[in-house]
Design an enzyme around this catalytic site. Structure first.
Site, PDB file in Angstrom:
ATOM      1  N   GLU A 104       0.841  -1.202   0.000  1.00 52.55           N
ATOM      2  CA  GLU A 104       0.000   0.000   0.000  1.00 52.55           C
ATOM      3  C   GLU A 104       0.874   1.248   0.000  1.00 52.55           C
ATOM      4  O   GLU A 104       1.929   1.278   0.639  1.00 52.55           O
ATOM      5  CB  GLU A 104      -0.908  -0.010   1.233  1.00 52.55           C
ATOM      6  CG  GLU A 104      -1.911   1.121   1.303  1.00 52.55           C
ATOM      7  CD  GLU A 104      -2.883   0.944   2.470  1.00 52.55           C
ATOM      8  OE1 GLU A 104      -3.496   1.945   2.872  1.00 52.55           O
ATOM      9  OE2 GLU A 104      -3.029  -0.193   2.984  1.00 52.55           O
ATOM     10  N   GLU A 108      -3.179  10.257   2.934  1.00 58.10           N
ATOM     11  CA  GLU A 108      -4.356  10.365   3.794  1.00 58.10           C
ATOM     12  C   GLU A 108      -4.379  11.760   4.411  1.00 58.10           C
ATOM     13  O   GLU A 108      -3.373  12.200   4.990  1.00 58.10           O
ATOM     14  CB  GLU A 108      -4.340   9.313   4.902  1.00 58.10           C
ATOM     15  CG  GLU A 108      -4.448   7.890   4.395  1.00 58.10           C
ATOM     16  CD  GLU A 108      -4.564   6.878   5.523  1.00 58.10           C
ATOM     17  OE1 GLU A 108      -5.207   5.849   5.326  1.00 58.10           O
ATOM     18  OE2 GLU A 108      -3.991   7.120   6.610  1.00 58.10           O
TER      19      GLU A 108
END
EC number: 2.4.1.207
Length: 282
Positions: A104, A108
């Protein structure tokens, strides 16, 4: 003189090579992504598929994912974040593989109360393990206008950029025993969801649901990447991003961003790493 058959054979070889290494250029939310959760809270707002919104209320957030998987690429989108009191909300743009040992690469954006800055949280996971967090406050208000956020992922590094300015480089340090995401194809994901238990000041600031629904906007989604299909990646070394490195100017921009706007760096967290920083930090 090369015979006609010889020329045809050479052309065929070139054609097959090019087909094997074809890249994708994506740019329409209508044809390239699926709003995969949110029960109508995610919406494509124009006929050409250039503008999309994600919303969050007390019952659910929303999100979308790319139809295709990629193994290496340059992925970018413009975003305008939730304005006002966005405490407890998380707006994301990231790459992720499936499974329990996933890879990943994260952008964010952690919301905040009115008048306080968003925190940009970046991380890299390999085989289900992250712990590579770097966090920033931005040098602009990300709720007023759209800004371009980009992930460049090639076999040697991951580069995070904002409006073309590199803010972070995560190098392939496998020679030092550090895993690097290079074996698992990933999809692009984006989402808006609630995480009031940790997102804002470690959970001290809670979500004000009287301000819901919270809405973030995405536009100008573009991918120049290597498509994963039938167990193979159509990866080409002909793309500039495939061998991209940070030049002197790029390295100085990373230093500028980290010196002025970084608010957390796992490499300098002595409480987490009392025996010394991880090897890739040296």
């Amino acid at each position: 003189m090369v015979s006609f058959c010889g020329r045809r054979f050479a052309f065929l070889i070139i054609f097959l090579f090019a087909a094997q290494y074809e890249r994708v250029y994506a740019g329409s939310f209508h044809k390239d992504v699926q709003i995969h959760w949110g029960d109508g809270r995610g919406k494509i707002l124009d006929n050409v598929g250039n503008l999309l919104s994600l919303s969050l209320d007390k019952f659910s957030g929303s999100g979308f994912q790319s139809h295709q998987e990629f193994l290496y690429g340059k992925v970018e989108v413009q975003m305008k974040l939730v304005p006002g009191n966005s405490a407890g909300t998380v707006t994301t743009f990231y790459l992720k593989s499936p499974g329990t040992t996933w890879d990943e690469i994260d952008f964010e954006f952690l919301g905040n109360i009115s008048g306080h800055p968003y925190t940009l949280h970046t991380n890299v996971y390999t085989k289900g393990t992250g712990d590579k967090e770097q966090q920033f406050h931005l040098w602009f208000d990300p709720t007023v206008d759209f800004h371009t956020y980009c992930i460049i992922w090639n076999p040697q590094r991951v580069i995070f950029t904002i409006d073309g300015i590199p803010i972070r480089e995560f190098k392939n340090s496998e020679a030092l025993g550090v895993p690097f995401p290079k074996h698992q194809p990933m999809r692009l994901y984006a989402s808006l969801w609630e995480a009031e238990h940790w997102a804002t000041r470690g959970g001290l600031e809670k979500t004000d649901w009287s301000k819901a629904p919270f809405t973030a906007f995405y536009r100008n989604y573009n991918v120049d990447a290597c498509v994963w299909s039938n167990g193979k990646s159509s990866c080409s070394a002909n793309s500039s991003w495939f061998t991209q490195v940070l030049d002197f100017k790029g390295k100085n921009r990373v230093k500028w961003a980290q010196r002025k706007y970084m608010v957390y760096n796992y490499c300098t967290d002595k409480k987490r790493f009392p025996q010394g920083a991880p090897p890739e930090c040296s």
